[in-house]
Motif scaffolding. Structure first.
Motif, PDB file in Angstrom:
ATOM      1  N   ILE A  58       0.843  -1.201   0.000  1.00  0.00           N
ATOM      2  CA  ILE A  58       0.000   0.000   0.000  1.00  0.00           C
ATOM      3  C   ILE A  58       0.878   1.250   0.000  1.00  0.00           C
ATOM      4  O   ILE A  58       0.595   2.221  -0.696  1.00  0.00           O
ATOM      5  CB  ILE A  58      -0.962   0.013   1.207  1.00  0.00           C
ATOM      6  N   GLU A  62       0.253   4.299  -2.521  1.00  0.00           N
ATOM      7  CA  GLU A  62      -0.454   5.469  -2.005  1.00  0.00           C
ATOM      8  C   GLU A  62       0.502   6.432  -1.310  1.00  0.00           C
ATOM      9  O   GLU A  62       1.190   6.068  -0.370  1.00  0.00           O
ATOM     10  CB  GLU A  62      -1.542   5.035  -0.994  1.00  0.00           C
ATOM     11  N   LEU A  66      -3.983   7.409   4.894  1.00  0.00           N
ATOM     12  CA  LEU A  66      -4.984   6.366   4.670  1.00  0.00           C
ATOM     13  C   LEU A  66      -6.079   6.439   5.724  1.00  0.00           C
ATOM     14  O   LEU A  66      -5.863   6.899   6.842  1.00  0.00           O
ATOM     15  CB  LEU A  66      -4.329   4.983   4.729  1.00  0.00           C
ATOM     16  N   SER A 150       0.303   3.072   6.262  1.00  0.00           N
ATOM     17  CA  SER A 150       0.106   1.627   6.170  1.00  0.00           C
ATOM     18  C   SER A 150       0.841   0.876   7.279  1.00  0.00           C
ATOM     19  O   SER A 150       0.352  -0.141   7.776  1.00  0.00           O
ATOM     20  CB  SER A 150       0.550   1.118   4.790  1.00  0.00           C
ATOM     21  N   TYR A 170      -6.980  -6.297  -3.457  1.00  0.00           N
ATOM     22  CA  TYR A 170      -7.055  -4.989  -4.103  1.00  0.00           C
ATOM     23  C   TYR A 170      -8.443  -4.890  -4.721  1.00  0.00           C
ATOM     24  O   TYR A 170      -8.878  -5.806  -5.419  1.00  0.00           O
ATOM     25  CB  TYR A 170      -5.962  -4.874  -5.174  1.00  0.00           C
ATOM     26  N   TYR A 183      -8.726  -1.262  -0.596  1.00  0.00           N
ATOM     27  CA  TYR A 183      -8.147  -2.562  -0.263  1.00  0.00           C
ATOM     28  C   TYR A 183      -8.959  -3.196   0.857  1.00  0.00           C
ATOM     29  O   TYR A 183      -9.479  -2.506   1.733  1.00  0.00           O
ATOM     30  CB  TYR A 183      -6.698  -2.403   0.235  1.00  0.00           C
TER      31      TYR A 183
END
Length: 212
Positions: A58, A62, A66, A150, A170, A183
């Motif tokens: 992740i 990204e 998150l 993450s 995903y 996710y």
């Protein structure tokens, strides 16, 4: 490297992908009733990885903060389920659910509540239907919203957690003409993962017996 006991052969991986896709289809149907709009959900990939690998996967994709909805699940296999989005996708999802009429301030005020409800629908739909097809049931806790990177979400810096693994999905969403990526992660210890693998093998055997 993941222990051999957690590796899935091609047939097991296909069966798990099928179970997951049926699960997210049912979750999408529940979400469709909630938002009264077409909801499409797909799972292009299913992996079993370590916590650190999941955090890294992740982290590479990204760059922004998150947001995650998490629920504990308990049954023949137990663990923690996370529905994870980049922060901006989380807000897009809330907008898709409540509509575009709401002011930004109101939207931010109800963001956690809307995300928790959405996460509950998706995670319960996905895990619940997977468990049903494996002829078992899971008990799910109330949803809880977390924010962070993450590493924090997967507790990946904690070396004492190295014995647990992540079933990592995903997912692509399409809600009210918005494309939202995210996710689903199911964090399980080795005994739970081995139990899941056994249930998948039993499922394959039942399906093969039915087609004979």
């Amino acid at each position: 490297m993941i222990a051999d006991t957690t590796d899935l052969n091609e047939l097991e991986r296909d069966a798990l992908t099928e179970l997951v896709n049926i699960g997210v289809s049912r979750a999408a149907a529940s979400l469709r009733k909630m938002v009264n709009k077409e909801v499409l959900l797909s799972v292009p990939s299913v992996e079993i990885v370590t916590r650190r690998s999941a955090a890294s996967l992740i982290g590479q994709r990204e760059s922004e903060s998150l947001i995650a909805v998490q629920q504990q699940f308990d049954g023949p296999f137990s663990g923690r389920a996370l529905l994870i989005f980049p922060q901006s996708n989380g807000l897009s999802l809330v907008r898709a659910i409540v509509g575009d009429e709401m002011q930004e301030a109101e939207l931010l005020e109800m963001e956690d509540e809307a995300l928790a409800e959405t996460g509950n629908v998706i995670l319960n739909g996905c895990l619940g239907s997977m468990a049903n097809m494996l002829q078992h049931s899971l008990k799910m806790s109330l949803p809880d919203v977390r924010r962070g990177d993450s590493t924090l979400l997967f507790d990946a810096h904690n070396s004492s957690r190295d014995a647990s693994f992540v079933l990592f999905l995903y997912i692509n969403f399409s809600v009210r003409e918005r494309n939202i990526r995210g996710y689903i992660a199911m964090i399980m210890d080795l005994p739970s993962l081995e139990k899941l693998k056994q249930l998948i093998s039993d499922f394959i055997e039942r399906v093969m017996n039915e087609t004979d």
